[in-house]
Design an enzyme around this catalytic site. Structure first.
Site, PDB file in Angstrom:
ATOM      1  N   GLU A  85       0.821  -1.204   0.000  1.00  0.00           N
ATOM      2  CA  GLU A  85       0.000   0.000   0.000  1.00  0.00           C
ATOM      3  C   GLU A  85       0.855   1.254   0.000  1.00  0.00           C
ATOM      4  O   GLU A  85       1.944   1.278   0.569  1.00  0.00           O
ATOM      5  CB  GLU A  85      -0.881   0.047   1.255  1.00  0.00           C
ATOM      6  CG  GLU A  85      -1.943  -1.007   1.304  1.00  0.00           C
ATOM      7  CD  GLU A  85      -2.768  -0.915   2.573  1.00  0.00           C
ATOM      8  OE1 GLU A  85      -3.596  -1.803   2.776  1.00  0.00           O
ATOM      9  OE2 GLU A  85      -2.580   0.034   3.357  1.00  0.00           O
ATOM     10  N   CYS A 105       4.700  -6.824   7.760  1.00  0.00           N
ATOM     11  CA  CYS A 105       5.618  -6.347   8.797  1.00  0.00           C
ATOM     12  C   CYS A 105       5.781  -7.432   9.859  1.00  0.00           C
ATOM     13  O   CYS A 105       4.791  -8.042  10.283  1.00  0.00           O
ATOM     14  CB  CYS A 105       5.089  -5.070   9.443  1.00  0.00           C
ATOM     15  SG  CYS A 105       6.207  -4.375  10.696  1.00  0.00           S
ATOM     16  N   CYS A 109       2.720  -4.907  15.784  1.00  0.00           N
ATOM     17  CA  CYS A 109       2.190  -3.934  16.746  1.00  0.00           C
ATOM     18  C   CYS A 109       0.675  -4.117  16.831  1.00  0.00           C
ATOM     19  O   CYS A 109      -0.002  -4.286  15.812  1.00  0.00           O
ATOM     20  CB  CYS A 109       2.539  -2.513  16.318  1.00  0.00           C
ATOM     21  SG  CYS A 109       4.321  -2.193  16.302  1.00  0.00           S
ATOM     22  N   SER A 207       8.296   5.987  16.598  1.00  0.00           N
ATOM     23  CA  SER A 207       6.947   5.602  17.037  1.00  0.00           C
ATOM     24  C   SER A 207       7.023   5.070  18.461  1.00  0.00           C
ATOM     25  O   SER A 207       7.294   3.894  18.671  1.00  0.00           O
ATOM     26  CB  SER A 207       6.380   4.537  16.090  1.00  0.00           C
ATOM     27  OG  SER A 207       6.242   5.064  14.793  1.00  0.00           O
ATOM     28  N   CYS A 325      -2.322   2.177   7.760  1.00  0.00           N
ATOM     29  CA  CYS A 325      -1.413   1.227   7.110  1.00  0.00           C
ATOM     30  C   CYS A 325      -1.961  -0.202   7.148  1.00  0.00           C
ATOM     31  O   CYS A 325      -2.326  -0.700   8.204  1.00  0.00           O
ATOM     32  CB  CYS A 325      -0.053   1.240   7.798  1.00  0.00           C
ATOM     33  SG  CYS A 325       0.769   2.828   7.722  1.00  0.00           S
TER      34      CYS A 325
END
Length: 337
Positions: A85, A105, A109, A207, A325
């Site tokens: 994306e 990823c 998270c 982050s 995301c």
């Protein structure tokens, strides 16, 4: 390919160096991705370039445009069939390309849709840079601002990310101003310190999302390996080496990390760092987290300001098209399964 690699390849073909500049001008300035369209090159030169080089943009599978703020999300397919994306964000007077660095990823998270779809591989340099060119090609806009805040952790694809940055800022290539590029990392201390020595003056964002290790462990599993203290110490080293302000990204989650004490604790943690805090209302990707009330978010910001920490509450973008995301890719993967 870097500028030096393109020049070297062109010279090895027996051509003059300036032919490399002509080629790159067509690609990066004029956005022409077929050698046939490069009309100031002879047929012989174009044939040589066709033999040596491949010009290929990621294939656009889906595009969603927000009716609220024109935020545009792109789902691209790569050569191997994997999808990534990219997002085009509109601000007053300019637009920003938000690009990915990995297919999926590995960090998982808890608030992020990308981690829910798993990790496949790192993106190549061409796939990273290609997103910017593809967004320009699709939107017919000249992109002057880029953020590495899409799918993936940039510092887990360190070499390819750094090379892509050098391509984007090179005056004979994309020529994006260094102050107009931001690389966002969840916080890998040794890579933050290494990045300080690259000589790139792009912006760095970390982050953080919590002011205590207990809460960050819940949000960012990597925190069990790299604590907040280690990350902020690396940020201080980065700052000492570069004299650059660091942006701290902080996702606000209702009744989890939005309490007054969280704000005061964050201010204490950042007191020795020249930092700007970007407060982001959580995008509820899995139904587990909710965003706080507007009053609560404003209160959090005010406490930071009262304690000498610069902060701003980020305006939500693309809420009606699931612009966070990984959401569009995850939806696409579920539709296929």
């Amino acid at each position: 390919m870097s500028y030096e690699e393109v020049v070297d390849a062109v010279i090895k073909m027996g051509l003059e160096k300036y032919r490399a500049d002509q080629l790159l001008d067509w690609i990066y300035k004029k956005r022409v991705f077929a050698f046939e369209g490069m009309t100031n090159l002879s047929r012989e030169h174009r044939a040589l370039f066709r033999e040596k080089f491949v010009l290929r943009l990621p294939k656009l599978l889906e595009k969603k445009v927000s009716k609220i703020d024109k935020t545009t999300k792109f789902l691209y397919e790569l050569e191997d069939g994997n999808t990534i994306e990219s997002v085009l964000l509109f601000h007053e007077g300019y637009a920003t390309a938000c690009i990915s660095t990995q297919v999926g990823c590995p960090l998982r998270c808890s608030f992020c849709a990308t981690g829910q779809s798993g990790f496949v591989r790192n993106l190549t340099v061409g796939e990273i840079v290609g997103q910017v060119l593809a967004i320009e090609n699709d939107s017919k806009r000249n992109i002057r601002n880029v953020v590495y805040m899409g799918m993936g952790e940039p510092f887990l694809n360190y070499d390819n990310v750094v090379k892509s940055l050098r391509i984007l800022v090179h005056p004979k290539m994309k020529n994006v101003g260094v102050r107009r590029i931001t690389v966002s990392t969840v916080g890998i201390p040794e890579k933050i310190v290494k990045f300080a020595d690259e000589g790139l003056e792009v912006r760095l964002a970390i982050s953080l999302h919590a002011a205590s290790n207990e809460k960050r462990d819940v949000l960012v599993p990597l925190n069990r390996k790299y604590s907040i203290e280690e990350i902020l110490q690396a940020a201080k080293v980065y700052q000492e080496k570069t004299n650059r302000r660091v942006t701290i990204e902080y996702i606000l989650i209702k009744e989890f990390n939005d309490f007054d004490e969280d704000a005061r604790r964050l201010a204490r943690a950042l007191k020795d760092l020249k930092a700007f805090v970007n407060l982001i209302p959580v995008n509820p990707t899995n139904g587990e987290f909710e965003k706080p009330s507007q009053w609560k978010m404003n209160r959090f910001k005010e406490i930071l300001l009262e304690n000498g920490i610069e902060a701003e509450l980020r305006q939500e973008k693309g809420a009606d098209i699931e612009a966070a995301c990984g959401q569009l890719r995850l939806k696409n993967l579920r539709a296929k399964s």
